[in-house]
Motif scaffolding. Structure first.
Motif, PDB file in Angstrom:
ATOM      1  N   TYR A  29      -3.113  21.061   0.420  1.00 43.01           N
ATOM      2  CA  TYR A  29      -3.902  19.841   0.526  1.00 43.01           C
ATOM      3  C   TYR A  29      -3.052  18.813   1.264  1.00 43.01           C
ATOM      4  CZ  TYR A  29      -6.964  21.636  -3.212  1.00 43.01           C
ATOM      5  OH  TYR A  29      -7.830  22.373  -3.952  1.00 43.01           O
ATOM      6  N   GLU A  30      -3.620  18.266   2.319  1.00 48.35           N
ATOM      7  CA  GLU A  30      -2.869  17.249   3.051  1.00 48.35           C
ATOM      8  C   GLU A  30      -2.820  15.937   2.277  1.00 48.35           C
ATOM      9  OE1 GLU A  30      -4.151  16.575   7.071  1.00 48.35           O
ATOM     10  OE2 GLU A  30      -4.046  18.744   7.471  1.00 48.35           O
ATOM     11  N   ALA A  31      -1.703  15.243   2.416  1.00 45.23           N
ATOM     12  CA  ALA A  31      -1.559  13.936   1.761  1.00 45.23           C
ATOM     13  C   ALA A  31      -0.360  13.224   2.368  1.00 45.23           C
ATOM     14  CB  ALA A  31      -1.340  14.109   0.265  1.00 45.23           C
ATOM     15  N   ASP A  32      -0.328  11.905   2.297  1.00 55.15           N
ATOM     16  CA  ASP A  32       0.886  11.214   2.739  1.00 55.15           C
ATOM     17  C   ASP A  32       1.625  10.543   1.587  1.00 55.15           C
ATOM     18  OD1 ASP A  32      -0.771   9.063   2.350  1.00 55.15           O
ATOM     19  OD2 ASP A  32      -0.306   8.073   4.250  1.00 55.15           O
ATOM     20  N   PHE A  33       1.057  10.659   0.371  1.00 52.70           N
ATOM     21  CA  PHE A  33       1.859  10.273  -0.800  1.00 52.70           C
ATOM     22  C   PHE A  33       1.448  11.121  -2.009  1.00 52.70           C
ATOM     23  CE2 PHE A  33      -1.790   7.466  -1.463  1.00 52.70           C
ATOM     24  CZ  PHE A  33      -1.882   7.299  -2.836  1.00 52.70           C
ATOM     25  N   VAL A  34       2.407  11.294  -2.907  1.00 58.62           N
ATOM     26  CA  VAL A  34       2.183  12.102  -4.111  1.00 58.62           C
ATOM     27  C   VAL A  34       2.696  11.325  -5.310  1.00 58.62           C
ATOM     28  CG1 VAL A  34       2.887  14.207  -5.346  1.00 58.62           C
ATOM     29  CG2 VAL A  34       2.375  14.326  -2.899  1.00 58.62           C
ATOM     30  N   CYS A  35       1.878  11.225  -6.348  1.00 58.79           N
ATOM     31  CA  CYS A  35       2.315  10.553  -7.572  1.00 58.79           C
ATOM     32  C   CYS A  35       2.505  11.597  -8.664  1.00 58.79           C
ATOM     33  CB  CYS A  35       1.261   9.564  -8.058  1.00 58.79           C
ATOM     34  SG  CYS A  35       0.926   8.262  -6.879  1.00 58.79           S
ATOM     35  N   ILE A  36       3.673  11.608  -9.278  1.00 60.74           N
ATOM     36  CA  ILE A  36       3.908  12.515 -10.400  1.00 60.74           C
ATOM     37  C   ILE A  36       3.665  11.751 -11.692  1.00 60.74           C
ATOM     38  CG2 ILE A  36       5.584  13.955 -11.597  1.00 60.74           C
ATOM     39  CD1 ILE A  36       6.938  14.478  -8.958  1.00 60.74           C
ATOM     40  N   ALA A  37       2.682  12.216 -12.458  1.00 59.13           N
ATOM     41  CA  ALA A  37       2.392  11.583 -13.754  1.00 59.13           C
ATOM     42  C   ALA A  37       2.958  12.469 -14.851  1.00 59.13           C
ATOM     43  CB  ALA A  37       0.885  11.391 -13.917  1.00 59.13           C
ATOM     44  N   GLY A  38       4.227  12.245 -15.186  1.00 61.81           N
ATOM     45  CA  GLY A  38       4.865  13.023 -16.257  1.00 61.81           C
ATOM     46  C   GLY A  38       4.438  12.442 -17.588  1.00 61.81           C
ATOM     47  N   GLY A  39       5.013  11.306 -17.921  1.00 59.04           N
ATOM     48  CA  GLY A  39       4.645  10.645 -19.171  1.00 59.04           C
ATOM     49  C   GLY A  39       5.637   9.542 -19.468  1.00 59.04           C
ATOM     50  N   LEU A  40       5.476   8.915 -20.627  1.00 57.04           N
ATOM     51  CA  LEU A  40       6.330   7.790 -21.023  1.00 57.04           C
ATOM     52  C   LEU A  40       7.142   8.165 -22.256  1.00 57.04           C
ATOM     53  CD1 LEU A  40       3.645   4.937 -20.775  1.00 57.04           C
ATOM     54  CD2 LEU A  40       5.304   5.625 -19.030  1.00 57.04           C
ATOM     55  N   TYR A  41       8.357   7.640 -22.343  1.00 57.01           N
ATOM     56  CA  TYR A  41       9.146   7.798 -23.575  1.00 57.01           C
ATOM     57  C   TYR A  41       9.811   6.464 -23.907  1.00 57.01           C
ATOM     58  CZ  TYR A  41      13.519   8.163 -20.824  1.00 57.01           C
ATOM     59  OH  TYR A  41      14.593   7.916 -19.989  1.00 57.01           O
ATOM     60  N   GLN A  56       0.858  -1.193   0.000  1.00 57.35           N
ATOM     61  CA  GLN A  56       0.000   0.000   0.000  1.00 57.35           C
ATOM     62  C   GLN A  56       0.894   1.243   0.000  1.00 57.35           C
ATOM     63  OE1 GLN A  56      -2.686   0.245   3.320  1.00 57.35           O
ATOM     64  NE2 GLN A  56      -3.734   2.041   2.489  1.00 57.35           N
ATOM     65  N   VAL A  57       0.747   2.085  -1.010  1.00 56.64           N
ATOM     66  CA  VAL A  57       1.672   3.218  -1.143  1.00 56.64           C
ATOM     67  C   VAL A  57       1.391   4.326  -0.143  1.00 56.64           C
ATOM     68  CG1 VAL A  57       2.341   2.855  -3.531  1.00 56.64           C
ATOM     69  CG2 VAL A  57       0.258   4.143  -3.042  1.00 56.64           C
ATOM     70  N   GLY A  58       0.198   4.353   0.427  1.00 54.33           N
ATOM     71  CA  GLY A  58      -0.129   5.389   1.399  1.00 54.33           C
ATOM     72  C   GLY A  58      -1.611   5.376   1.687  1.00 54.33           C
ATOM     73  N   LYS A  59      -2.028   6.364   2.510  1.00 50.86           N
ATOM     74  CA  LYS A  59      -3.441   6.379   2.907  1.00 50.86           C
ATOM     75  C   LYS A  59      -4.230   7.426   2.130  1.00 50.86           C
ATOM     76  CE  LYS A  59      -3.283   4.277   7.414  1.00 50.86           C
ATOM     77  NZ  LYS A  59      -1.836   4.140   7.699  1.00 50.86           N
ATOM     78  N   LYS A  60      -3.552   8.510   1.773  1.00 57.15           N
ATOM     79  CA  LYS A  60      -4.263   9.604   1.117  1.00 57.15           C
ATOM     80  C   LYS A  60      -3.301  10.249   0.122  1.00 57.15           C
ATOM     81  CE  LYS A  60      -6.809  13.768   2.343  1.00 57.15           C
ATOM     82  NZ  LYS A  60      -7.051  14.738   3.415  1.00 57.15           N
ATOM     83  N   GLY A  61      -3.626  10.155  -1.147  1.00 54.60           N
ATOM     84  CA  GLY A  61      -2.666  10.610  -2.146  1.00 54.60           C
ATOM     85  C   GLY A  61      -3.167  11.725  -3.042  1.00 54.60           C
ATOM     86  N   ILE A  62      -2.208  12.389  -3.661  1.00 52.09           N
ATOM     87  CA  ILE A  62      -2.523  13.401  -4.671  1.00 52.09           C
ATOM     88  C   ILE A  62      -1.727  13.061  -5.930  1.00 52.09           C
ATOM     89  CG2 ILE A  62      -2.238  15.847  -5.298  1.00 52.09           C
ATOM     90  CD1 ILE A  62      -2.837  16.494  -2.356  1.00 52.09           C
ATOM     91  N   ILE A  63      -2.399  13.099  -7.072  1.00 49.15           N
ATOM     92  CA  ILE A  63      -1.712  12.879  -8.348  1.00 49.15           C
ATOM     93  C   ILE A  63      -1.443  14.233  -8.984  1.00 49.15           C
ATOM     94  CG2 ILE A  63      -1.887  11.896 -10.680  1.00 49.15           C
ATOM     95  CD1 ILE A  63      -3.631   9.663  -9.545  1.00 49.15           C
ATOM     96  N   VAL A  64      -0.195  14.451  -9.402  1.00 46.19           N
ATOM     97  CA  VAL A  64       0.158  15.680 -10.105  1.00 46.19           C
ATOM     98  C   VAL A  64       0.323  15.334 -11.578  1.00 46.19           C
ATOM     99  CG1 VAL A  64       1.816  17.573 -10.303  1.00 46.19           C
ATOM    100  CG2 VAL A  64       1.328  16.587  -8.057  1.00 46.19           C
ATOM    101  N   GLY A  65      -0.566  15.840 -12.416  1.00 44.75           N
ATOM    102  CA  GLY A  65      -0.516  15.534 -13.851  1.00 44.75           C
ATOM    103  C   GLY A  65      -1.760  14.764 -14.263  1.00 44.75           C
TER     104      GLY A  65
END
Ligand SMILES: Cc1cc2nc3c(=O)[nH]c(=O)nc-3n(C[C@H](O)[C@H](O)[C@H](O)COP(=O)(O)OP(=O)(O)OC[C@H]3O[C@@H](n4cnc5c(N)ncnc54)[C@H](O)[C@@H]3O)c2cc1C
Lengths: 91, 414
Positions: free
Chosen positions: B274-286, B140-149
């Protein structure tokens, strides 16, 4: 904008956005030159993580990069290997 | 001696190995991960038909088929260099050098980040890392997350995190600037999401039908985009909020965001945390093309394919004798297409290896048709203009490498 100067772009070699921009602007240089001057992209991951951000910084400072070439050339070994492995001594 | 070495045991590599072995060639597959399947083993989504695409099952099926055909699969082994030696290729790996006449590079894609202040804090990860931890390692990556992107990959993985019972609180955009490019411009992001609207029946992209299908929305654009966002599978998508900084003392504690105008420019005085305990950065794929590059293959930048790709034909050959490519190294697409491309490459290699006759020609032809068909039906398409990207490469190939053959045939005619 100032806090952005401190963003670490190349995590392996800890090179910041500010350093990269200043170098690119001052020397109007290629990806290879920026790499050699700052060590960005020369760390453990071989530039796999920061390659695209580096390209973007250079594209922003010096637009119209050639479409045919990969800006930051790949060099073997493309994975970290020991001297023993390269020398084919695998014990 | 082996006939073929396949680098990468993802869907493209395994399918390539199967087709080559099926044609009677001796094949070895190398992969640096601990188990075969590549990025397939992280995938779980529903097709437009309603069927589930279970990557773990798919990769198990391919793995078993390869084993049945006596393909030698070595995991936990890295390839670090590739060079031509006369008619053969020397493939340098962490367990020694392997020499073969045919190489299939199927190394897939890599993620790129959008660096922002605080992204080196523990708890910040790429969206793909969240996928691997959730679906492959079952952590489990965390309890409350935010995705950027906000992109297709982010929505696919959002869905997977939700299926695993992990709470993703919000999706926001990165701050506009040279490092984020179009991903930081709300109008551009919305445009690319609207391109995916034809996929709306797919639960994967049930992005509040109000938002995706409503004409009013298309016309008014970002100006009236609701402040509280629209919901994607229940998670608010905030196209008018930009992540300025990830905050936390020793690990992620939250994300500082600000309101933006329709172009992504920050409106001063609108910052909140915004509170969070994990953040995912969605840049992209190459496309991960390192080995094709050190082998000396020529490249072309094609935006629709995700970046620099090695020159290749529809039969997956490169201009270098004996060197073939398949899967995401040729352009960013979904797993099913990677399988079809791998099959094409596998038969193409068999043909070059001297397996001739009507059977192999028919198999190769069928495989090429199949790639086109699957592309048309794809539930996940990372770039809406993929067809145009593929066309650019095949025109380039024709122009650069097919001239002699054409001349030859006209000479014959004359
Ligand atoms: C993080 C991420 C998430 C994705 N999520 C989805 C999704 O949800 N749905 C979808 O349809 N598509 C998704 N994709 C796209 C995905 O790339 C394709 O679906 C498909 O897996 C591509 O297949 P492939 O065989 O080309 O490459 P991959 O599946 O990536 O396999 C490549 C393999 O090559 C190996 N490899 C690479 N370099 C070396 C080396 N030097 N030596 C040895 N082995 C090496 C890797 O370990 C890997 O196992 C995702 C891609 C990424 C990167």
């Amino acid at each position: 904008m100032n806090s952005n100067e401190a963003i670490v772009v190349c995590r392996c070699e800890e090179v910041t956005y500010g350093q990269l921009r200043t170098t690119a602007e001052e020397h109007q240089c290629t990806a290879r030159e920026i790499k050699l001057r700052t060590r960005a992209g020369m760390g453990f991951c071989g530039g796999r993580t920061c390659r695209i951000p580096l390209d973007r910084i250079i594209e922003d400072v010096l637009p119209n990069v050639s479409q045919g070439d990969i800006p930051l050339k790949y060099q073997p070994p493309i994975r970290p290997v020991s001297f023993g492995t390269v020398g084919e001594k695998n014990d | 001696m082996m006939d073929v070495i396949v680098i990468g045991a993802g869907p493209a590599g395994l399918a390539g190995a199967i087709a080559s072995a099926n044609s009677g060639l001796k094949v070895i597959v190398i992969d640096e991960f601990i188990k075969p399947g590549g990025r397939l083993i992280g995938q779980l989504h529903q097709e437009r038909s309603g069927e589930w695409w279970n990557g773990i099952e798919e990769s198990e099926r391919l793995h078993q088929e390869a084993i049945t055909l006596s393909v030698d699969i070595r995991c936990g082994v890295s390839v670090y260099n590739l060079e031509k030696d006369g008619d053969l290729w020397n493939v340098h790996t962490s367990i020694g050098t392997i020499t073969v006449p045919f190489v299939l590079i199927a190394t897939g894609a890599a993620e790129y980040p959008i660096p922002l202040p605080g992204w080196t804090l523990p708890g910040v990860m790429s969206i793909g890392a969240a996928q691997v931890m959730t679906n492959v390692h079952r952590v489990q990556v965390g309890k409350k997350g935010i995705i950027v992107g906000a992109n297709i990959l982010a929505f696919a993985i959002l869905n997977e995190l939700q299926l695993a019972g992990i709470h993703v609180d919000r999706i926001v955009l990165p701050e506009k600037g040279p490092l984020s490019g179009k991903a930081g411009e709300p109008e551009e992001v919305m445009k690319s999401l609207l391109h995916a609207a034809h996929l709306a029946p797919s639960p994967l992209l049930r992005i509040g039908s109000r938002f995706m299908k409503n004409d009013w929305f298309r016309k008014t654009g970002m100006k009236f985009f609701p402040k509280n966002g629209v919901k994607v599978n229940g998670t608010p998508l905030l196209l008018r909020k930009a992540a300025i900084e990830v905050i936390g003392m020793k690990q992620v504690e939250g994300v500082r965001v600000a309101d933006t105008d329709a172009n992504g420019t920050i409106i001063p005085g609108t910052e909140t945390v915004y509170e969070a305990d994990f953040v995912c950065i969605a840049g992209g794929l190459y496309p991960l093309a390192e080995l094709a590059a050190v082998a000396g293959c020529p490249f072309q930048f094609i935006h629709e394919l995700g970046g620099h790709v090695p020159h290749h034909s529809e039969t997956m050959e490169t201009p270098l004798e004996g060197l073939f490519v398949a899967g995401n190294i040729t352009g960013i697409e979904s797993g099913k297409i990677a399988i079809a491309q791998g099959t094409t490459a596998g038969y193409s290699i068999a043909k070059h290896a001297g397996k001739c006759g009507a059977v192999i020609d028919e198999q190769l032809n069928q495989a090429i048709q199949n790639v086109r068909l699957i592309r048309m039906q794809a539930a996940i398409q990372f770039n809406p203009d993929i067809e145009s990207g593929r066309r650019k490469m095949s025109e380039l190939w024709e122009k650069l490498y097919e001239k002699p053959a054409n001349l030859h045939s006209t000479q014959k005619l004359g």
